[in-house]
Design an enzyme around this catalytic site. Structure first.
Site, short mmCIF file in Angstrom:
data_model
loop_
_atom_site.label_atom_id
_atom_site.label_comp_id
_atom_site.label_asym_id
_atom_site.label_seq_id
_atom_site.Cartn_x
_atom_site.Cartn_y
_atom_site.Cartn_z
N ARG A 104 8.85 11.45 -48.93
CA ARG A 104 9.21 12.74 -48.34
C ARG A 104 10.32 13.39 -49.16
NH1 ARG A 104 12.05 12.32 -44.44
NH2 ARG A 104 12.10 10.07 -44.20
N TYR A 232 1.75 13.65 -50.48
CA TYR A 232 2.18 12.32 -50.05
C TYR A 232 2.72 12.27 -48.62
CZ TYR A 232 3.66 7.49 -50.50
OH TYR A 232 3.76 6.13 -50.33
N LYS A 241 5.03 13.59 -39.24
CA LYS A 241 6.41 14.06 -39.11
C LYS A 241 6.45 15.56 -38.77
CE LYS A 241 7.65 9.99 -40.32
NZ LYS A 241 8.50 9.05 -39.61
N HIS A 261 11.59 9.50 -33.19
CA HIS A 261 11.19 8.61 -34.30
C HIS A 261 11.37 7.16 -33.84
CE1 HIS A 261 11.87 7.64 -38.88
NE2 HIS A 261 10.61 7.50 -38.55
N SER A 282 14.02 5.74 -41.33
CA SER A 282 12.88 5.43 -42.20
C SER A 282 13.14 4.17 -43.02
CB SER A 282 12.64 6.61 -43.14
OG SER A 282 12.35 7.76 -42.37
N CYS A 284 13.64 1.14 -42.01
CA CYS A 284 14.68 0.28 -41.46
C CYS A 284 14.15 -0.68 -40.40
CB CYS A 284 15.83 1.12 -40.91
SG CYS A 284 16.76 1.93 -42.22
N ASP A 311 6.02 4.19 -35.08
CA ASP A 311 6.80 5.23 -35.77
C ASP A 311 7.24 6.39 -34.88
OD1 ASP A 311 7.90 5.99 -38.36
OD2 ASP A 311 6.48 7.65 -38.37
N ARG A 404 2.84 2.27 -49.60
CA ARG A 404 2.51 2.14 -48.18
C ARG A 404 1.04 1.83 -47.95
NH1 ARG A 404 6.42 4.43 -44.18
NH2 ARG A 404 8.28 4.89 -45.38
P1 GTP Z 1 9.15 4.13 -41.70
O1 GTP Z 1 7.68 3.90 -41.73
O2 GTP Z 1 9.68 4.66 -43.01
O3 GTP Z 1 9.60 4.99 -40.57
O4 GTP Z 1 9.87 2.69 -41.65
P2 GTP Z 1 10.00 1.50 -40.59
O5 GTP Z 1 11.22 1.74 -39.77
O6 GTP Z 1 8.73 1.27 -39.87
O7 GTP Z 1 10.38 0.26 -41.54
P3 GTP Z 1 9.60 -1.12 -41.81
O8 GTP Z 1 9.39 -1.93 -40.56
O9 GTP Z 1 8.39 -0.80 -42.58
O10 GTP Z 1 10.65 -1.91 -42.70
C1 GTP Z 1 11.14 -1.45 -43.91
C2 GTP Z 1 11.73 -2.59 -44.73
O11 GTP Z 1 12.71 -3.30 -43.99
C3 GTP Z 1 10.69 -3.60 -45.18
O12 GTP Z 1 10.93 -3.92 -46.53
C4 GTP Z 1 10.94 -4.78 -44.28
O13 GTP Z 1 10.56 -5.99 -44.89
C5 GTP Z 1 12.45 -4.71 -44.01
N1 GTP Z 1 12.80 -5.28 -42.68
C6 GTP Z 1 12.18 -4.99 -41.51
N2 GTP Z 1 12.70 -5.72 -40.48
C7 GTP Z 1 13.69 -6.48 -41.03
C8 GTP Z 1 14.61 -7.45 -40.47
O14 GTP Z 1 14.62 -7.75 -39.27
N3 GTP Z 1 15.49 -8.01 -41.35
C9 GTP Z 1 15.50 -7.69 -42.69
N4 GTP Z 1 16.39 -8.31 -43.47
N5 GTP Z 1 14.64 -6.80 -43.24
C10 GTP Z 1 13.75 -6.19 -42.42
C1 SPV Z 2 9.25 7.90 -42.71
O1 SPV Z 2 9.73 8.28 -43.81
O2 SPV Z 2 9.97 7.81 -41.69
C2 SPV Z 2 7.83 7.51 -42.61
C3 SPV Z 2 6.97 7.72 -43.78
O3 SPV Z 2 7.41 7.05 -41.56
S1 SPV Z 2 6.43 9.37 -43.94
O4 SPV Z 2 5.21 9.53 -43.13
O5 SPV Z 2 6.14 9.60 -45.36
O6 SPV Z 2 7.45 10.27 -43.47
MN MN Z 3 8.99 7.00 -39.96
#
Ligand code: GTP
Ligand code: SPV
Ligand code: MN
Length: 618
Positions: A104, A232, A241, A261, A282, A284, A311, A404
């Site tokens: 984004r 993308y 979003k 979110h 995002s 996290c 999400d 992704r």
């Molecule tokens: P968006 O799709 O961008 O909104 O992200 P999200 O909040 O769904 O994040 P996601 O669960 O995909 O995690 C992002 C990164 O954080 C990945 O590389 C995970 O491996 C890492 N991660 C997730 N949970 C944990 C955790 O509990 N501990 C640690 N150390 N890393 C984590």
């Molecule tokens: C985020 O960035 O919080 C996502 C990926 O979930 S995107 O759909 O590209 O915004």
């Molecule tokens: Mn997101």
């Protein structure tokens, strides 16, 4: 799929028969009768957009499996997709985005209204009139030689009081195929829309994919999104979003509901089922937390976690009970790949084992895919996300840090039975969390809803690869919504405070941080499946069963209140993860000013009062 070679006529496409009429000069109601069967507002809008963009062909998608197969086939033939090893990964394809278009771009994202105040101090703003004018020039003729896909879709379970219809027009085959996964796409949207003109008008073109001509414009007052110059993720899959957060947050503000979110997950212990929603910025940890698999001893004790969404949450107050309920508006996951593996997130691995589009990952010689963290050691050689030969000696990552997967939620082994329930689920806890290597403790509970809103409003997190720009710098990301609030953040905060009065019993609010590190740079908390131990305390707090100490930040478990059975950690490790350093916290409070100064005289009084109380506790 219905298609036709046209210049300016959508009518031919719709009726599937030749029509020599001069559409440009046809009066509106005559044109409407020509679109027999199609919603007249939609037909008129498509025709206008097609006349502007001038595609060679307009294809109306119906969302069937056969149509999807056809689109993917065509994508392979055109070099848009690489067909992956169909024995290992049935129905899976690889897509490589333009290297200038991998996340984004918040700097190109605008809220377009007649007055700047409606967008507030945290959004880029353009006058809606100027934005239409500017983008009309960009869209003018931009689809010559291309196909315009018409994608009708629903955000939300069909029949839900909050479900909403969108129609996206796009010249990207990748976007069309992805929207079929991420939304409830097809005929159901036309049935739900009926003759109404209440649908989000989503116009999208990749254009020349030029970062200098990239605009993601939202017109909340017109229920319209115009996105140009990116193909993308959140820039281009406009249901996500753009519609389900930016436009929907504005609509929720206007009508008394919330678009957030947040992941939504269910936690079952014996006969008790508790649903929680969690807002982490995002990349996290939302997807991981939503698909959490408890460790063996918890499983044996009957603990199960199931996913409603990973999400986005749409939430409203049930008038009968006065409680907050939530649905996931999406039908698929667009999840981060790096760091995802059989140990950290087996449910995600199973979800993407079939019917998945992988974007910007490495391609293995046998037609499988790879990304950093998928396996303990990298492959000896592969093709990187840019399509170049790669070895571990290449000196750069094989997959893009924001690579992704796009996979249907029905593939998730842990999908909650209520994921499709139009009535949604009742939310007992709201959890805020950021990525903070220091200062912020593992878990605490806000004293009450109003304090919880403050905790969310001051959420800080280190930036990630999900948005373009510097990675790893702490920024304020209120409610993990900084890039997604479709209106003035002042009103957004007020809306959160005011929601309290709509509820008879409100969710408890918590803050977590899985990412705190020791002096050696190691995580103090193991994270992933072990997060169930923190969730256990949270759920017990919601049901009035767990002890908590009053601290300056809020309610906290004593180290002995966290179940460490089966972990190498000792209570003193929890103490380290929970430590509040008052001096460091004073600096944290000062850094909150960065956001508050932007709000200047508009900072809600509730925030000022709660902040004063926090300062007097220090
Ligand atoms: P968006 O799709 O961008 O909104 O992200 P999200 O909040 O769904 O994040 P996601 O669960 O995909 O995690 C992002 C990164 O954080 C990945 O590389 C995970 O491996 C890492 N991660 C997730 N949970 C944990 C955790 O509990 N501990 C640690 N150390 N890393 C984590
Ligand atoms: C985020 O960035 O919080 C996502 C990926 O979930 S995107 O759909 O590209 O915004
Ligand atoms: Mn997101």
């Amino acid at each position: 799929m219905r298609s036709t070679d046209i210049n300016d006529s959508v009518g031919k496409m719709w009726q599937g028969q030749p029509d020599e009429a001069q559409h440009k000069s046809r009066p509106a109601d005559e044109a409407n009768s020509h679109y027999a069967g199609m919603n007249a507002h939609v037909a008129e809008w498509i025709q206008k957009c097609a006349a502007l963009c001038r595609p060679d062909r307009v294809v109306l998608l119906c969302g069937s499996a056969a149509e999807r197969a056809e689109l993917l086939e065509q994508g392979v033939a055109e070099g848009v997709f690489v067909r992956l090893n169909q024995t290992k990964l049935p129905g899976c394809y690889l897509y490589r985005s333009n290297p200038n278009d991998v996340a984004r771009t918040e700097q190109n994202t605008y809220i377009c209204t007649p007055a700047r105040d409606m967008a507030g101090p945290t959004n880029n703003w353009m006058h809606s009139r100027d934005a239409y004018e500017k983008l009309r020039l960009l869209f003018d003729g931009c689809m010559r030689g291309r196909t315009l896909y018409v994608i009708p879709f629903i955000m939300g379970p069909i029949g839900s009081p909050l479900a909403r219809v969108g129609v996206q027009l796009t010249d990207s085959l990748y976007v069309a195929a992805s929207m079929g996964v991420m939304t409830r796409m097809g005929e159901a949207a036309w049935r739900m829309l009926g003759t109404s003109d209440e649908f989000t008008r989503c116009l999208h073109s990749v254009g020349q994919c030029d970062p200098d001509k990239r605009y993601i414009c939202h017109f909340p007052l017109d229920n319209t999104i115009w996105s140009f110059g990116s193909g993308y993720g959140g820039n281009a899959l406009l249901g996500k979003k753009c519609m389900a957060l930016r436009i929907a947050s504005f609509q929720g503000f206007a009508h008394g509901w919330m678009a957030e979110h947040m992941l939504i997950s269910g936690v079952q212990v014996g006969n008790e089922k508790t649903y929680v929603a969690a807002a982490f910025p995002s990349a996290c940890g939302k997807t991981n937390f939503a698909m959490l698999i408890p460790p063996e001893n918890y499983k044996q004790a009957g603990w199960r976690v199931s996913t409603i969404g990973d999400d986005i949450a749409w939430m409203w107050v049930d008038e009968a009970t006065g409680r907050l309920r939530a649905i996931n508006p999406e039908a698929g996951y667009f999840g981060v790949l790096p760091g995802t593996n059989q140990t950290t997130n087996p449910n995600a691995m199973a979800t993407m084992a079939r019917d998945t589009i992988y974007t910007n990952v490495a391609l293995l010689p046998d037609g499988d895919v790879w990304w950093e963290g998928k396996t303990p050691s990298p492959p000896a050689h592969c093709t990187d996300w840019l399509g170049q030969p790669w070895t571990p000696a290449s000196g750069h990552k094989a997959a893009h840090p924001n690579s992704r997967f796009t996979a249907p939620m029905r593939n998730n082994p842990a999908l909650d039975p209520a994921a499709d329930d139009p009535a949604g689920v009742e939310i007992s806890a709201i959890i805020f969390g950021g990525r903070r290597s220091c200062v912020i403790p593992l878990v605490y509970q806000a004293f009450n809803w109003m304090h919880g809103v403050y905790v969310g409003a001051t959420l800080g997190s280190e930036t990630t690869a999900a948005a373009s720009g510097k990675v790893g710098v702490v920024r304020r990301d209120p409610m993990a919504m900084l890039p997604f609030i479709g209106y003035n953040i002042r009103d957004y905060f007020l809306h959160w405070f005011r929601m309290r009065a709509r509820m008879s019993d409100c969710p408890r609010i918590f803050h977590v941080n899985w990412f705190r590190k020791n002096d050696q740079g190691e995580f103090l908390w193991p994270g992933f499946g072990e997060n169930i131990r923190i969730l256990e305390w949270i759920i017990n707090r919601c049901h009035g069963r767990a002890y908590a100490m009053e601290t300056v930040l809020g309610w906290m478990p004593r180290p002995t209140d966290i179940n460490l059975n089966g972990l190498a950690l000792k209570p003193k490790d929890i103490e380290a993860a929970q430590k509040i350093d008052v001096e460091a916290f004073k600096a944290e409070i000062l850094s909150e000013e960065e956001l508050f100064l932007k709000l200047a005289g508009d900072l809600p009084k509730e925030i000022i009062f709660i902040r004063e109380l926090l300062i007097s506790r220090l």
